[in-house]
Design a protein around this motif. Sequence first.
Motif, PDB file in Angstrom:
ATOM      1  N   GLU A  91     -38.071 -24.720 -29.910  1.00 55.16           N
ATOM      2  CA  GLU A  91     -37.989 -24.537 -31.352  1.00 55.16           C
ATOM      3  C   GLU A  91     -39.267 -23.916 -31.897  1.00 55.16           C
ATOM      4  OE1 GLU A  91     -36.811 -28.113 -33.313  1.00 55.16           O
ATOM      5  OE2 GLU A  91     -34.947 -28.325 -32.160  1.00 55.16           O
ATOM      6  N   LEU A  92     -40.414 -24.425 -31.430  1.00 52.18           N
ATOM      7  CA  LEU A  92     -41.698 -23.866 -31.857  1.00 52.18           C
ATOM      8  C   LEU A  92     -41.840 -22.421 -31.379  1.00 52.18           C
ATOM      9  CD1 LEU A  92     -44.590 -24.165 -33.018  1.00 52.18           C
ATOM     10  CD2 LEU A  92     -45.291 -24.945 -30.736  1.00 52.18           C
ATOM     11  N   ILE A  93     -41.459 -22.174 -30.132  1.00 51.49           N
ATOM     12  CA  ILE A  93     -41.573 -20.825 -29.565  1.00 51.49           C
ATOM     13  C   ILE A  93     -40.745 -19.835 -30.366  1.00 51.49           C
ATOM     14  CG2 ILE A  93     -40.987 -19.414 -27.553  1.00 51.49           C
ATOM     15  CD1 ILE A  93     -41.704 -21.923 -25.838  1.00 51.49           C
ATOM     16  N   ILE A  94     -39.509 -20.197 -30.703  1.00 47.37           N
ATOM     17  CA  ILE A  94     -38.639 -19.308 -31.468  1.00 47.37           C
ATOM     18  C   ILE A  94     -39.221 -19.044 -32.853  1.00 47.37           C
ATOM     19  CG2 ILE A  94     -36.396 -19.156 -32.632  1.00 47.37           C
ATOM     20  CD1 ILE A  94     -35.246 -20.651 -30.148  1.00 47.37           C
ATOM     21  N   GLN A  95     -39.646 -20.096 -33.514  1.00 44.94           N
ATOM     22  CA  GLN A  95     -40.205 -19.945 -34.860  1.00 44.94           C
ATOM     23  C   GLN A  95     -41.376 -18.973 -34.868  1.00 44.94           C
ATOM     24  OE1 GLN A  95     -42.848 -23.008 -36.700  1.00 44.94           O
ATOM     25  NE2 GLN A  95     -41.143 -23.259 -38.161  1.00 44.94           N
ATOM     26  N   LYS A  96     -42.324 -19.168 -33.967  1.00 44.71           N
ATOM     27  CA  LYS A  96     -43.525 -18.340 -33.950  1.00 44.71           C
ATOM     28  C   LYS A  96     -43.256 -16.939 -33.415  1.00 44.71           C
ATOM     29  CE  LYS A  96     -45.621 -21.737 -35.746  1.00 44.71           C
ATOM     30  NZ  LYS A  96     -45.779 -21.711 -37.224  1.00 44.71           N
ATOM     31  N   ALA A  97     -42.342 -16.816 -32.457  1.00 46.09           N
ATOM     32  CA  ALA A  97     -41.997 -15.490 -31.934  1.00 46.09           C
ATOM     33  C   ALA A  97     -41.385 -14.620 -33.028  1.00 46.09           C
ATOM     34  CB  ALA A  97     -41.032 -15.620 -30.754  1.00 46.09           C
ATOM     35  N   ARG A 128     -28.590 -24.200 -33.442  1.00 43.13           N
ATOM     36  CA  ARG A 128     -29.805 -24.718 -34.094  1.00 43.13           C
ATOM     37  C   ARG A 128     -30.948 -23.716 -33.971  1.00 43.13           C
ATOM     38  NH1 ARG A 128     -32.684 -28.460 -36.354  1.00 43.13           N
ATOM     39  NH2 ARG A 128     -34.755 -29.002 -35.630  1.00 43.13           N
ATOM     40  N   TRP A 129     -31.105 -23.136 -32.772  1.00 44.74           N
ATOM     41  CA  TRP A 129     -32.184 -22.168 -32.565  1.00 44.74           C
ATOM     42  C   TRP A 129     -32.007 -20.943 -33.455  1.00 44.74           C
ATOM     43  CZ3 TRP A 129     -31.902 -22.553 -26.505  1.00 44.74           C
ATOM     44  CH2 TRP A 129     -32.532 -23.749 -26.103  1.00 44.74           C
ATOM     45  N   GLN A 130     -30.753 -20.513 -33.651  1.00 45.40           N
ATOM     46  CA  GLN A 130     -30.504 -19.357 -34.505  1.00 45.40           C
ATOM     47  C   GLN A 130     -30.845 -19.680 -35.961  1.00 45.40           C
ATOM     48  OE1 GLN A 130     -29.392 -16.103 -33.328  1.00 45.40           O
ATOM     49  NE2 GLN A 130     -30.366 -15.798 -35.319  1.00 45.40           N
ATOM     50  N   ALA A 131     -30.583 -20.912 -36.370  1.00 46.45           N
ATOM     51  CA  ALA A 131     -30.935 -21.335 -37.726  1.00 46.45           C
ATOM     52  C   ALA A 131     -32.456 -21.345 -37.908  1.00 46.45           C
ATOM     53  CB  ALA A 131     -30.367 -22.723 -38.013  1.00 46.45           C
ATOM     54  N   ILE A 132     -33.177 -21.742 -36.863  1.00 43.03           N
ATOM     55  CA  ILE A 132     -34.645 -21.736 -36.907  1.00 43.03           C
ATOM     56  C   ILE A 132     -35.149 -20.301 -37.007  1.00 43.03           C
ATOM     57  CG2 ILE A 132     -36.720 -22.168 -35.519  1.00 43.03           C
ATOM     58  CD1 ILE A 132     -35.284 -24.727 -34.509  1.00 43.03           C
ATOM     59  N   ALA A 133     -34.515 -19.383 -36.275  1.00 43.27           N
ATOM     60  CA  ALA A 133     -34.892 -17.969 -36.331  1.00 43.27           C
ATOM     61  C   ALA A 133     -34.673 -17.413 -37.732  1.00 43.27           C
ATOM     62  CB  ALA A 133     -34.093 -17.169 -35.307  1.00 43.27           C
ATOM     63  N   LYS A 134     -33.564 -17.773 -38.353  1.00 43.42           N
ATOM     64  CA  LYS A 134     -33.267 -17.308 -39.713  1.00 43.42           C
ATOM     65  C   LYS A 134     -34.308 -17.827 -40.704  1.00 43.42           C
ATOM     66  CE  LYS A 134     -29.607 -17.426 -43.266  1.00 43.42           C
ATOM     67  NZ  LYS A 134     -30.302 -18.235 -44.285  1.00 43.42           N
ATOM     68  N   SER A 135     -34.619 -19.113 -40.602  1.00 45.59           N
ATOM     69  CA  SER A 135     -35.600 -19.714 -41.497  1.00 45.59           C
ATOM     70  C   SER A 135     -36.971 -19.059 -41.329  1.00 45.59           C
ATOM     71  CB  SER A 135     -35.698 -21.217 -41.225  1.00 45.59           C
ATOM     72  OG  SER A 135     -36.685 -21.817 -42.049  1.00 45.59           O
ATOM     73  N   ALA A 136     -37.358 -18.805 -40.077  1.00 50.36           N
ATOM     74  CA  ALA A 136     -38.649 -18.162 -39.816  1.00 50.36           C
ATOM     75  C   ALA A 136     -38.668 -16.729 -40.325  1.00 50.36           C
ATOM     76  CB  ALA A 136     -38.952 -18.193 -38.315  1.00 50.36           C
ATOM     77  N   ALA A 137     -37.527 -16.046 -40.226  1.00 50.81           N
ATOM     78  CA  ALA A 137     -37.430 -14.674 -40.730  1.00 50.81           C
ATOM     79  C   ALA A 137     -37.559 -14.644 -42.250  1.00 50.81           C
ATOM     80  CB  ALA A 137     -36.108 -14.038 -40.298  1.00 50.81           C
ATOM     81  N   GLU A 138     -36.984 -15.644 -42.913  1.00 51.34           N
ATOM     82  CA  GLU A 138     -37.098 -15.733 -44.370  1.00 51.34           C
ATOM     83  C   GLU A 138     -38.533 -16.040 -44.775  1.00 51.34           C
ATOM     84  OE1 GLU A 138     -32.583 -17.259 -45.526  1.00 51.34           O
ATOM     85  OE2 GLU A 138     -34.161 -18.730 -45.151  1.00 51.34           O
ATOM     86  N   GLN A 139     -39.156 -16.992 -44.070  1.00 52.63           N
ATOM     87  CA  GLN A 139     -40.524 -17.386 -44.405  1.00 52.63           C
ATOM     88  C   GLN A 139     -41.495 -16.220 -44.241  1.00 52.63           C
ATOM     89  OE1 GLN A 139     -43.306 -17.872 -42.080  1.00 52.63           O
ATOM     90  NE2 GLN A 139     -44.574 -18.261 -43.886  1.00 52.63           N
ATOM     91  N   SER A 140     -41.304 -15.430 -43.169  1.00 51.35           N
ATOM     92  CA  SER A 140     -42.216 -14.315 -42.885  1.00 51.35           C
ATOM     93  C   SER A 140     -41.759 -13.016 -43.532  1.00 51.35           C
ATOM     94  CB  SER A 140     -42.372 -14.129 -41.376  1.00 51.35           C
ATOM     95  OG  SER A 140     -41.116 -13.964 -40.734  1.00 51.35           O
TER      96      SER A 140
END
Length: 247
Positions: A91-97, A128-140
Amino acid sequence: MHHFFVKPEQVEDRQIRITGSDVNHGKHVLRIKPGEEISISDGCGRNWICQVGSLDETCILAEIVETEMKSRELPASITLYQGMPKNDKMELIIQKAVELGAMRIVPVATKYTVVKLEGKKEEGKIKRWQAIAKSAAEQSKRNQIPQVSNVITLEQALEEAKVCESRLIAYEHEDGMAGTKKELLKLSAGQKIAVFIGPEGGFDESEIQAAKKAGVCPVSLGKRILRTETAGLSLLSVIMMKLEVDL
């Protein structure tokens, strides 16, 4: 300014409708109010600055103020082939990547992979991982939502990555940084780049030999041994800087 993603069909003339779970997040977490400006992307390269007009429990209606031309994507497409780590490290890896500009994250099963995902368990994790990717994309404030793929074997990953112009695999026994520097200098805009990172325990020697045979170049990440959740982010950071400094 808060950032949202919508599907192209949610864009209607000068209005955009935000629906689904983003409505609850916008209203009750971000506490968006009428008149507030937000940015919206359709995930296909179109981006707008909008003003919130009205919102209820099912829809946030935003008026397009201007088209935003600035892209926040890297000038090259990076796929991170990540050896499956234990616990929730993925989860951390996906978010930061995603924050660092990766366009795709592919979980990879290797010899030293401990975690096994199958059937509905894998399906739930990917969702779940795809949702984390979406959230990280929105944040960044990315213009696109990176894709998290299903788990594949290293053999499949090496075959799939053959379409990439640059292919790098982090290997703790690779001597010196001269080779790493040489490979990084080859990176340029418009390329497809593959980055391979092992799980806890790294890659087996036989896997490194298979990667070399497939045309993947082993690189060093320095004198220190990095954890799997650090290694990929370290290499992605350097690649990001190389690509953006060249612009």
